[in-house]
Design a protein around this motif. Structure first.
Motif, PDB file in Angstrom:
ATOM      1  N   ASP A 202       0.757  19.422   1.381  1.00 33.20           N
ATOM      2  CA  ASP A 202       1.262  18.971   2.678  1.00 33.20           C
ATOM      3  C   ASP A 202       1.536  17.475   2.562  1.00 33.20           C
ATOM      4  OD1 ASP A 202       1.035  17.889   5.587  1.00 33.20           O
ATOM      5  OD2 ASP A 202       1.119  20.071   5.830  1.00 33.20           O
ATOM      6  N   PRO A 203       2.659  16.993   3.078  1.00 32.31           N
ATOM      7  CA  PRO A 203       2.982  15.563   2.953  1.00 32.31           C
ATOM      8  C   PRO A 203       1.923  14.634   3.542  1.00 32.31           C
ATOM      9  CG  PRO A 203       4.894  16.807   3.710  1.00 32.31           C
ATOM     10  CD  PRO A 203       3.742  17.750   3.721  1.00 32.31           C
ATOM     11  N   VAL A 204       1.178  15.108   4.537  1.00 27.51           N
ATOM     12  CA  VAL A 204       0.190  14.254   5.180  1.00 27.51           C
ATOM     13  C   VAL A 204      -0.922  13.859   4.222  1.00 27.51           C
ATOM     14  CG1 VAL A 204      -1.347  16.057   6.073  1.00 27.51           C
ATOM     15  CG2 VAL A 204      -1.082  13.918   7.339  1.00 27.51           C
ATOM     16  N   LEU A 205      -1.187  14.675   3.205  1.00 36.63           N
ATOM     17  CA  LEU A 205      -2.251  14.371   2.241  1.00 36.63           C
ATOM     18  C   LEU A 205      -1.872  13.175   1.382  1.00 36.63           C
ATOM     19  CD1 LEU A 205      -3.039  18.059   1.282  1.00 36.63           C
ATOM     20  CD2 LEU A 205      -4.384  16.591   2.808  1.00 36.63           C
ATOM     21  N   ASP A 206      -0.667  13.198   0.821  1.00 29.58           N
ATOM     22  CA  ASP A 206      -0.202  12.050   0.040  1.00 29.58           C
ATOM     23  C   ASP A 206      -0.033  10.820   0.927  1.00 29.58           C
ATOM     24  OD1 ASP A 206      -0.047  13.174  -2.569  1.00 29.58           O
ATOM     25  OD2 ASP A 206       1.738  14.281  -1.942  1.00 29.58           O
ATOM     26  N   GLN A 207       0.406  11.032   2.153  1.00 35.03           N
ATOM     27  CA  GLN A 207       0.563   9.914   3.087  1.00 35.03           C
ATOM     28  C   GLN A 207      -0.771   9.213   3.308  1.00 35.03           C
ATOM     29  OE1 GLN A 207       2.136  11.036   6.931  1.00 35.03           O
ATOM     30  NE2 GLN A 207       1.600   9.078   7.860  1.00 35.03           N
ATOM     31  N   GLN A 208      -1.823  10.000   3.533  1.00 36.75           N
ATOM     32  CA  GLN A 208      -3.145   9.409   3.759  1.00 36.75           C
ATOM     33  C   GLN A 208      -3.636   8.650   2.535  1.00 36.75           C
ATOM     34  OE1 GLN A 208      -5.362   9.344   6.659  1.00 36.75           O
ATOM     35  NE2 GLN A 208      -5.941   7.716   5.234  1.00 36.75           N
ATOM     36  N   ASN A 210      -1.885   7.234   0.179  1.00 34.14           N
ATOM     37  CA  ASN A 210      -1.106   5.990   0.045  1.00 34.14           C
ATOM     38  C   ASN A 210      -1.545   4.952   1.076  1.00 34.14           C
ATOM     39  OD1 ASN A 210       0.434   6.956  -2.102  1.00 34.14           O
ATOM     40  ND2 ASN A 210       2.012   7.796  -0.760  1.00 34.14           N
ATOM     41  N   GLU A 211      -1.788   5.392   2.308  1.00 30.47           N
ATOM     42  CA  GLU A 211      -2.239   4.472   3.347  1.00 30.47           C
ATOM     43  C   GLU A 211      -3.600   3.867   2.993  1.00 30.47           C
ATOM     44  OE1 GLU A 211      -2.273   6.730   6.932  1.00 30.47           O
ATOM     45  OE2 GLU A 211      -0.090   6.769   7.154  1.00 30.47           O
ATOM     46  N   ALA A 214      -3.366   1.310   0.096  1.00 30.88           N
ATOM     47  CA  ALA A 214      -2.815   0.039   0.584  1.00 30.88           C
ATOM     48  C   ALA A 214      -3.853  -0.716   1.416  1.00 30.88           C
ATOM     49  CB  ALA A 214      -1.562   0.302   1.399  1.00 30.88           C
ATOM     50  N   SER A 215      -4.578   0.008   2.257  1.00 30.17           N
ATOM     51  CA  SER A 215      -5.568  -0.621   3.126  1.00 30.17           C
ATOM     52  C   SER A 215      -6.727  -1.216   2.338  1.00 30.17           C
ATOM     53  CB  SER A 215      -6.100   0.395   4.134  1.00 30.17           C
ATOM     54  OG  SER A 215      -6.990  -0.197   5.047  1.00 30.17           O
ATOM     55  N   LEU A 216      -7.084  -0.589   1.223  1.00 36.04           N
ATOM     56  CA  LEU A 216      -8.194  -1.098   0.419  1.00 36.04           C
ATOM     57  C   LEU A 216      -7.947  -2.524  -0.066  1.00 36.04           C
ATOM     58  CD1 LEU A 216      -9.233   1.971  -1.775  1.00 36.04           C
ATOM     59  CD2 LEU A 216     -10.640   0.795  -0.063  1.00 36.04           C
ATOM     60  N   LYS A 217      -6.704  -2.894  -0.234  1.00 32.01           N
ATOM     61  CA  LYS A 217      -6.396  -4.250  -0.692  1.00 32.01           C
ATOM     62  C   LYS A 217      -6.871  -5.293   0.310  1.00 32.01           C
ATOM     63  CE  LYS A 217      -2.434  -2.620  -3.381  1.00 32.01           C
ATOM     64  NZ  LYS A 217      -0.967  -2.588  -3.518  1.00 32.01           N
ATOM     65  N   ASP A 218      -6.943  -4.908   1.584  1.00 34.86           N
ATOM     66  CA  ASP A 218      -7.434  -5.842   2.601  1.00 34.86           C
ATOM     67  C   ASP A 218      -8.909  -6.173   2.410  1.00 34.86           C
ATOM     68  OD1 ASP A 218      -4.956  -5.888   3.818  1.00 34.86           O
ATOM     69  OD2 ASP A 218      -5.471  -4.412   5.360  1.00 34.86           O
ATOM     70  N   PHE A 219      -9.647  -5.250   1.810  1.00 39.20           N
ATOM     71  CA  PHE A 219     -11.087  -5.453   1.617  1.00 39.20           C
ATOM     72  C   PHE A 219     -11.399  -6.216   0.325  1.00 39.20           C
ATOM     73  CE2 PHE A 219     -10.527  -1.801   4.342  1.00 39.20           C
ATOM     74  CZ  PHE A 219     -11.525  -1.918   5.295  1.00 39.20           C
ATOM     75  N   MET A 220     -10.420  -6.358  -0.542  1.00 38.60           N
ATOM     76  CA  MET A 220     -10.615  -7.024  -1.828  1.00 38.60           C
ATOM     77  C   MET A 220     -10.419  -8.531  -1.656  1.00 38.60           C
ATOM     78  SD  MET A 220      -8.582  -4.318  -4.305  1.00 38.60           S
ATOM     79  CE  MET A 220      -9.020  -5.185  -5.834  1.00 38.60           C
ATOM     80  N   LYS A 221     -11.445  -9.305  -1.987  1.00 35.61           N
ATOM     81  CA  LYS A 221     -11.423 -10.750  -1.796  1.00 35.61           C
ATOM     82  C   LYS A 221     -11.632 -11.462  -3.139  1.00 35.61           C
ATOM     83  CE  LYS A 221     -10.874 -10.120   2.560  1.00 35.61           C
ATOM     84  NZ  LYS A 221      -9.510 -10.286   3.093  1.00 35.61           N
TER      85      LYS A 221
END
Length: 403
Positions: A202-208, A210-211, A214-221
């Motif tokens: 289901d496309p929603v699985l790959d979408q999640q 990928n999201e 991308a979001s994990l980069k915000d936690f990397m300092k």
């Protein structure tokens, strides 16, 4: 040959991995699974108990709902990966039946704790009960060949996304005066989506996935060489005790989730690099150079952590490090990761297994002595340890088959 007796060289790494593969399998099949099938499986009401003492005797009949999913997943995963043991498959079905009969509220959300017979006790704001139930159904679909459970897993995953995205559906952790997002939800949805994707598309699985990546980069300092547990909505650093928390075990778990996804994409270079950066940073923060093992919490500024268990050694960070170092070695061929695997595996097996009563202790003091001997509670049970054994057995065999 016992893997701990080998000194790693380019000549004997294959034998080293074969030794650990066998040890992980033997421990799973002859120790961990029999302990929980004997002492945890509720043969009257269905489902599994996890609040058991050192010898397996029940100390509380309250059932952790997220462990219903976790146990059903482990039983199915072991069946799919290690051996076709019908007792494991039956235990998975019993536990999933209990989940479906007793663990969902009328709003579609799941409870956090129920009584032995399934009477609801407590709900929490998190969606971890739902995520573990979803991976259980997905893995059971593969084990049983019944595709209806794959469809159930996908529906539940879409419900999770709805719960998270709908304002007011779940109580926020903080008031509006603090806008923040947490690492836990971001990372767990990678694994949840990837496990479901193994049995249904289901496309929603790959979408999640990928999201989340991308979001994990915000936690990397990079300024702290750390992945933090909490940041602002756009990755802002929150300079408070809670905002500075590093949870090395969580970060290392995230690293292997990313490496698994990178492998699925033919060792995607960007995701692999992100995962290895997180692993390298987190090992530096987490590995206790004085006593060994992965420590619980650090403060990214080197200030005193708030959590009372900050310097303890829990079972689960060690198991995540075992998996992550094997994945990192597969990804890179760098002996550094095999050396780390040797360090963490030997330390873990020297301190956690209970040779007298079976299974593993969960809570150690910093020096590796046992803090309390119970084998399970609402938070510790048959998940991280058997998942590590199954996954590491699989990875060691993949690595040795390369030769």
């Amino acid at each position: 040959m016992d893997p701990k007796d080998l000194i790693l060289t380019t000549m004997n790494w294959n034998e080293y991995l074969k030794g650990w593969s066998q040890r992980y399998r033997d421990d799973l099949v002859n120790n961990i699974m029999p302990f929980w099938l004997k002492n945890g499986l509720d043969r009257v009401n269905g489902g599994v108990y996890t609040c058991v003492d050192r010898d397996g005797s029940l100390i509380d009949s309250t059932k952790s709902v997220w462990f219903q999913g976790r146990f059903a997943f482990v039983c199915s995963f072991a069946y799919n990966t290690v051996e076709k043991n019908p007792e494991w498959l039956a235990a998975a079905k019993s536990t999933i039946d209990f989940i479906e009969a007793h663990c969902f509220d009328k709003d579609g959300r799941m409870y956090f704790e129920v009584m032995a017979d399934g009477t609801p006790l407590r709900k929490r704001r998190y969606v971890f009960s739902e995520s573990f139930a979803a991976i259980a159904m997905a893995e059971y679909a593969k084990a049983s060949g019944d595709s209806t459970y794959a469809r159930k897993a996908l529906k539940l995953f879409k419900d999770i996304r709805k719960f998270v995205a709908t304002p007011g559906y779940m109580e926020p952790k903080y008031l509006d005066t603090l806008q923040a997002k947490g690492h836990s939800l971001v990372m767990i949805l990678i694994n949840t989506a990837s496990r479901i994707r193994n049995v249904i598309s289901d496309p929603v699985l790959d979408q999640q996935i990928n999201e989340s990546i991308a979001s994990l980069k915000d936690f990397m300092k990079p300024e702290f060489k750390a992945l933090l547990e909490m940041v602002g909505p756009n990755g802002e650093f929150i300079d408070t005790i809670n905002g500075r928390v590093i949870n090395p075990g969580h970060c290392i778990e995230t690293a292997w989730f990313l490496l698994e996804e990178a492998k699925n994409r033919g060792w995607d270079k960007e995701i692999t690099s992100q995962a290895l950066q997180i692993l390298d940073w987190s090992w530096e923060w987490g590995w206790d150079k004085q006593y060994g093992g992965i420590i619980n919490f650090r403060d990214c500024r080197g200030l005193p952590p708030q959590d009372y268990s900050q310097d303890m050694k829990f079972w689960w960070p060690q198991t995540e490090a075992i998996i992550a170092t094997l994945y990192a070695y597969e990804a890179t061929g760098d002996d550094k990761y095999l050396i780390w695997h040797k360090q963490i595996s030997e330390w873990t097996y020297a301190h956690f297994p209970d040779e007298e009563c079976g299974e593993w202790y969960g809570y150690l003091h910093r020096d590796g002595t046992v803090a309390q001997p119970a084998k399970g509670n609402i938070f510790k049970g048959p998940f991280h340890i058997p998942r590590m054994m199954i996954k590491s057995f699989e990875l060691c065999n993949i690595l040795t088959d390369k030769e």
